[in-house]
Design a protein around this motif. Structure first.
Motif, mmCIF file in Angstrom:
data_model
loop_
_atom_site.group_PDB
_atom_site.id
_atom_site.type_symbol
_atom_site.label_atom_id
_atom_site.label_comp_id
_atom_site.label_asym_id
_atom_site.label_seq_id
_atom_site.Cartn_x
_atom_site.Cartn_y
_atom_site.Cartn_z
ATOM 1 N N GLU A 11 0.820 -1.223 0.000
ATOM 2 C CA GLU A 11 0.000 0.000 0.000
ATOM 3 C C GLU A 11 0.854 1.274 0.000
ATOM 4 O OE1 GLU A 11 -3.050 0.149 -0.708
ATOM 5 O OE2 GLU A 11 -3.652 -1.933 -0.482
ATOM 6 N N ILE A 12 2.034 1.219 0.628
ATOM 7 C CA ILE A 12 2.945 2.383 0.540
ATOM 8 C C ILE A 12 3.420 2.514 -0.909
ATOM 9 C CG2 ILE A 12 5.199 3.310 1.223
ATOM 10 C CD1 ILE A 12 4.778 2.080 4.003
ATOM 11 N N ALA A 13 3.774 1.376 -1.526
ATOM 12 C CA ALA A 13 4.223 1.392 -2.930
ATOM 13 C C ALA A 13 3.124 1.980 -3.826
ATOM 14 C CB ALA A 13 4.578 -0.025 -3.369
ATOM 15 N N ARG A 14 1.916 1.528 -3.589
ATOM 16 C CA ARG A 14 0.773 1.988 -4.402
ATOM 17 C C ARG A 14 0.557 3.500 -4.230
ATOM 18 N NH1 ARG A 14 -4.970 0.572 -2.814
ATOM 19 N NH2 ARG A 14 -6.165 0.978 -4.687
ATOM 20 N N SER A 15 0.610 3.933 -2.981
ATOM 21 C CA SER A 15 0.352 5.337 -2.688
ATOM 22 C C SER A 15 1.476 6.233 -3.253
ATOM 23 C CB SER A 15 0.225 5.482 -1.172
ATOM 24 O OG SER A 15 -0.161 6.757 -0.836
ATOM 25 N N LEU A 16 2.734 5.809 -3.090
ATOM 26 C CA LEU A 16 3.841 6.594 -3.670
ATOM 27 C C LEU A 16 3.751 6.571 -5.200
ATOM 28 C CD1 LEU A 16 6.864 5.525 -1.395
ATOM 29 C CD2 LEU A 16 5.847 7.826 -1.567
ATOM 30 N N GLY A 17 3.343 5.432 -5.757
ATOM 31 C CA GLY A 17 3.166 5.330 -7.212
ATOM 32 C C GLY A 17 2.124 6.307 -7.713
ATOM 33 N N LYS A 18 1.061 6.471 -6.942
ATOM 34 C CA LYS A 18 0.011 7.424 -7.346
ATOM 35 C C LYS A 18 0.506 8.865 -7.258
ATOM 36 C CE LYS A 18 -4.030 4.600 -6.722
ATOM 37 N NZ LYS A 18 -5.157 4.200 -5.900
ATOM 38 N N HIS A 19 1.543 9.078 -6.447
ATOM 39 C CA HIS A 19 2.156 10.415 -6.386
ATOM 40 C C HIS A 19 3.220 10.582 -7.473
ATOM 41 C CE1 HIS A 19 0.258 10.873 -2.402
ATOM 42 N NE2 HIS A 19 0.443 12.166 -2.611
ATOM 43 N N GLY A 20 3.333 9.616 -8.376
ATOM 44 C CA GLY A 20 4.211 9.792 -9.538
ATOM 45 C C GLY A 20 5.575 9.156 -9.425
#
Ligand code: NAP
Length: 248
Positions: free
Chosen positions: A17-26
């Motif tokens: 979920e951290i990976a996903r959230s950072l990914g959504k921030h670009g």
């Protein structure tokens, strides 16, 4: 230029979920996982959400995999040391055993947990230092270490205490060098994952979902504040009232 974040244990739970959230921030995401199939499955899930993701084999118990991973990383803006275990419990019985008595911990329990949560994490971090951007952030996912009636799993908190000392010591070195790099700890609180076998919403809502923990952690990671040497709780509070003896 796009920035890169490496998250260990990114195949599931809080790490995913951290990976996903950072990914959504670009951020371009390096999905650290010890098992290639599980890592690639996470890469596929992230890619399906238009997140740039690449698998990197990281097994904290295999120094060779850590050295190889460090060699393949060119430039890193964020390293999230998330991967961890509760104890040397066997696969399939991973839940943190809160009822285990302190005197029942074996040397093997302590050794395995320390090797994974602290020694492997330290080895990976040290080897990635040359690849870190000037203003890179290293994040150690951690827990409270003071024993209470409910909370005193010896192997787990011993390994996280060592990790917290690593956070403070690296932070001291960065500050002494005048470096803009930061290292800090995040304590997500109780999160429903395989590590503890709990359900989101349990204990009167205290247990949060992995998704909520991932977003909360990302907000802390992306803060503009200088957080070097801090251990930050899920609600943003900077923890100063435990491990006092470590701080002197
Ligand atoms: N859940 C909570 O309430 C809570 C609270 C505070 C802090 N934390 C911390 O959050 C972090 C993530 O835990 P989680 O709750 O998300 O648990 P989880 O769902 O069990 O995820 C643990 C992750 O660590 C990986 N891992 C375990 N041993 C590894 C090794 N030797 N090398 C590389 N990766 C390894 C696992 O990979 P496999 O899938 O291959 O096993 C998995 O990806 C841990 O550091 C934990 O201490 C959790």
């Amino acid at each position: 230029m796009k920035k890169t974040a490496l998250v260990t244990g990114a195949n599931k739970g809080i790490g995913f979920e951290i990976a996903r959230s950072l990914g959504k921030h670009g951020y371009d995401i390096l999905v650290g996982a010890r098992d290639e199939a599980r890592g690639q499955a996470a890469v596929e899930k992230l890619t399906a959400e238009d997140i740039s993701a690449t698998f990197v084999k990281i097994d904290l118990n295999d120094l060779g995999s850590l050295h190889a991973a460090a060699k393949m990383v060119n430039s890193l803006d964020i390293l999230v040391n998330n991967a961890g275990i509760p104890d040397s419990v066997k696969p399939g019985h991973a839940a943190l055993d809160m009822a285990k008595h302190t005197f029942d911990y074996t040397t093997e329990d302590l050794r395995t947990t320390m090797e994974t949560n602290f020694l492997g994490t330290h080895e990976l971090t040290k080897n990635l230092l040359p690849s870190l951007a000037d203003n890179a952030k290293i994040v150690n996912i951690t827990v409270p270490i003071s024993p209470t009636g409910f909370w005193h799993p010896l192997a787990y908190i011993t390994s996280k205490a060592a990790l917290n000392v690593m956070t403070l010591t690296y932070a001291y070195e960065f500050e002494k060098m005048g470096s803009r790099r930061q290292i800090f700890g995040i304590m997500p609180g109780a999160v429903a994952t395989d590590l503890n076998g709990m359900e989101a919403g349990a204990h009167g809502g205290f247990v949060k979902s992995a998704e909520a923990a991932g977003q909360m952690s990302t907000d802390i990671i992306l803060s503009d504040q200088n957080q070097n040497g801090q251990i930050i709780q899920y609600d943003g509070k900077i923890v100063t009232d435990y491990e006092i003896q470590l701080r002197g």
